[in-house]
Design an enzyme around this catalytic site. Structure first.
Site, PDB file in Angstrom:
ATOM      1  CE  LYS A 162      14.842  17.534  91.573  1.00 52.38           C
ATOM      2  NZ  LYS A 162      13.845  17.212  92.612  1.00 52.38           N
TER       3      LYS A 162
HETATM    4  C1  LIG Z   1      13.642  15.521  92.736  1.00 53.82           C
HETATM    5  C2  LIG Z   1      14.465  14.318  92.800  1.00 53.82           C
HETATM    6  C3  LIG Z   1      13.988  13.062  92.400  1.00 53.82           C
HETATM    7  C4  LIG Z   1      12.556  12.768  92.097  1.00 53.82           C
HETATM    8  O1  LIG Z   1      11.928  13.602  91.251  1.00 53.82           O
HETATM    9  P1  LIG Z   1      10.330  13.815  91.296  1.00 53.82           P
HETATM   10  O2  LIG Z   1      10.095  14.390  89.960  1.00 53.82           O
HETATM   11  O3  LIG Z   1      10.048  14.799  92.398  1.00 53.82           O
HETATM   12  O4  LIG Z   1       9.688  12.513  91.496  1.00 53.82           O
HETATM   13  C5  LIG Z   1      14.872  12.007  92.369  1.00 53.82           C
HETATM   14  N1  LIG Z   1      16.151  12.139  92.740  1.00 53.82           N
HETATM   15  C6  LIG Z   1      16.644  13.320  93.163  1.00 53.82           C
HETATM   16  C7  LIG Z   1      18.085  13.415  93.530  1.00 53.82           C
HETATM   17  C8  LIG Z   1      15.821  14.445  93.232  1.00 53.82           C
HETATM   18  O5  LIG Z   1      16.313  15.588  93.675  1.00 53.82           O
END
Ligand SMILES: *Cc1c(COP(=O)(O)O)cnc(C)c1O
Length: 396
Positions: free
Chosen positions: A185
């Site tokens: 992210k």
């Molecule tokens: C990455 C992501 C998540 C979940 O995040 P994690 O930390 O990997 O559990 C939820 N929604 C979206 C749109 C994402 O891109």
């Protein structure tokens, strides 16, 4: 988008603070500790996002689950979600025994408010827009529906941290907003997530629920009471330490993304037949992706292959993707679970094999999204823009 590209001294310094004390847990051990990384990151996040409260947890998926749980979502409640998202959306909904109700996206690549209104039933409790690929849903329209039908607006801003809508940070507009700090992210903790809210009760619920129901009163964990059932979704001090360094760099990352995005967009703008994803009026992207439409799905698929052949990495064709688009989610459609799921889910999940998502297919089938990297040199981005324009120009 990935903040892992630019690890440095700041991340190491915060992690070393934690290793030096040896206190890896965010709660307790007050005598031995010299740091409150999770708490500091919560304060920094709340401040940056303009929210009263932030609570840090173990993942973005956990944040979604806790956000809903803290607002009282439970078995049989329906949650309206888009066909284009990450599987975490329906995982979190199902974890609570609630029912994921998928609806179409439009040219914003997020929830279409008209499709949402049609899907509202007497069991609907939440509208959950997912701000995919750095841009946002039409939040004013969705908020109006929430007011009219007395529903909760819970934003999944996991892919759009730092973007804003009408002057408000994404995540801070709805009743609750969620972020992910997983490894890929915009900013990362390695693994981690957070929710933000202005609602004191939701915050208190989230704070307790994410730590086995601990009420966090007093200074003896063992003596704390548990006003309601919870679970363990805690983040560790080590993870929070990385995030604390990264959030201080968020606005620098966004600046770099914007500059790289702008170079690519300006060049692709000159290619006839290429159009861009709609950003709702008053929206500012976080520039983690550049998403554009080809005139047809056939051309979009060809374009992705041609871009890859030309050495342009990081361009996604979501329509065929296993993780992000409804077409490949037969494990959801067939409810392939290891154990028995609640009756409320088994009895009320819509038959998605009969759903008409042709509007989503129309937009997502023509979409290519290209990841914007932080580490690119300016010359590299210009070269990339030129190559992309030539490849796409030859196709359309
Ligand atoms: C990455 C992501 C998540 C979940 O995040 P994690 O930390 O990997 O559990 C939820 N929604 C979206 C749109 C994402 O891109």
């Amino acid at each position: 988008m990935p903040g892992f590209e630019l690890f440095g001294e700041q991340e190491r310094a915060h992690v070393n603070d934690v290793l030096q004390s040896g206190v890896l847990m965010r709660y307790g051990f007050d005598g031995a500790r010299s740091h409150w990384k999770a708490r500091e990151l919560e304060n920094a996040l709340a401040q940056r996002m303009g929210a009263k409260y932030a609570h840090l947890v173990s993942s973005g998926t956990a944040a979604l689950t806790i956000a809903m749980a803290s607002a009282g979502v439970g078995a049989g409640d329906e949650v309206i979600m888009p066909t284009f998202t990450f599987v975490a959306t329906f995982e979190a909904i199902l974890a609570l025994g609630a029912v994921p109700v998928m609806v179409d996206v439009d040219d914003t690549l997020t929830l279409d408010p008209k499709a949402v209104e049609k899907a509202i039933s007497k069991h609907t409790k939440v509208i959950m827009p997912v701000h995919m690929c750095g841009s946002m849903a039409d939040l004013d329209a969705l908020a109006a529906l929430c007011r009219k039908h007395q529903l909760l607006l819970i934003e999944d801003a996991c892919q759009a941290i730092g973007a804003s809508y009408k002057g408000k940070a994404l995540g801070s507009y709805g009743d609750l907003g969620c972020f992910s700090f997983d490894y890929v992210k915009t900013i990362t903790c390695g693994e981690g997530g957070a929710l933000i809210t202005d609602n004191e009760a939701y915050y208190t619920h989230a704070d307790h629920y994410a730590d086995h129901g601990h009420d966090h009163k007093g200074s003896d964990r063992g003596a704390e009471s548990h006003p309601f059932l919870g679970y363990n979704y805690r983040i560790s001090e080590l993870h929070a330490a990385v995030g604390l360094a990264q959030i201080a760099r968020l606005d620098d990352f966004l600046k770099i993304q914007k500059s790289n995005y702008t170079i690519l967009r300006k060049r692709l703008n000159q290619v006839p037949g290429i159009t861009f994803r709609k950003v709702p009026e008053g929206g500012v992207e976080n520039y983690s992706f550049l998403s554009f439409f080809l005139p047809t799905a056939v051309l979009a698929k060809k374009a992705q292959a041609a871009l890859a052949d030309a050495g342009i990495d990081g361009c996604f064709y979501w329509y065929d993707n296993n993780w992000h688009y409804h077409r490949q989610w037969e494990h959801l459609k067939d409810l392939k679970s290891l154990g028995f799921l609640p009756n409320q889910v088994r009895d009320n999940l819509p038959n998605y094999y009969k759903s008409d998502f042709s509007q989503s297919d129309h937009w997502v089938g023509r979409t290519i999204s290209c990841l914007i990297k932080l580490g690119w040199k300016k010359e590299e981005v210009k070269q990339r823009a030129e190559t992309m324009a030539q490849v796409l120009g030859a196709l359309v």
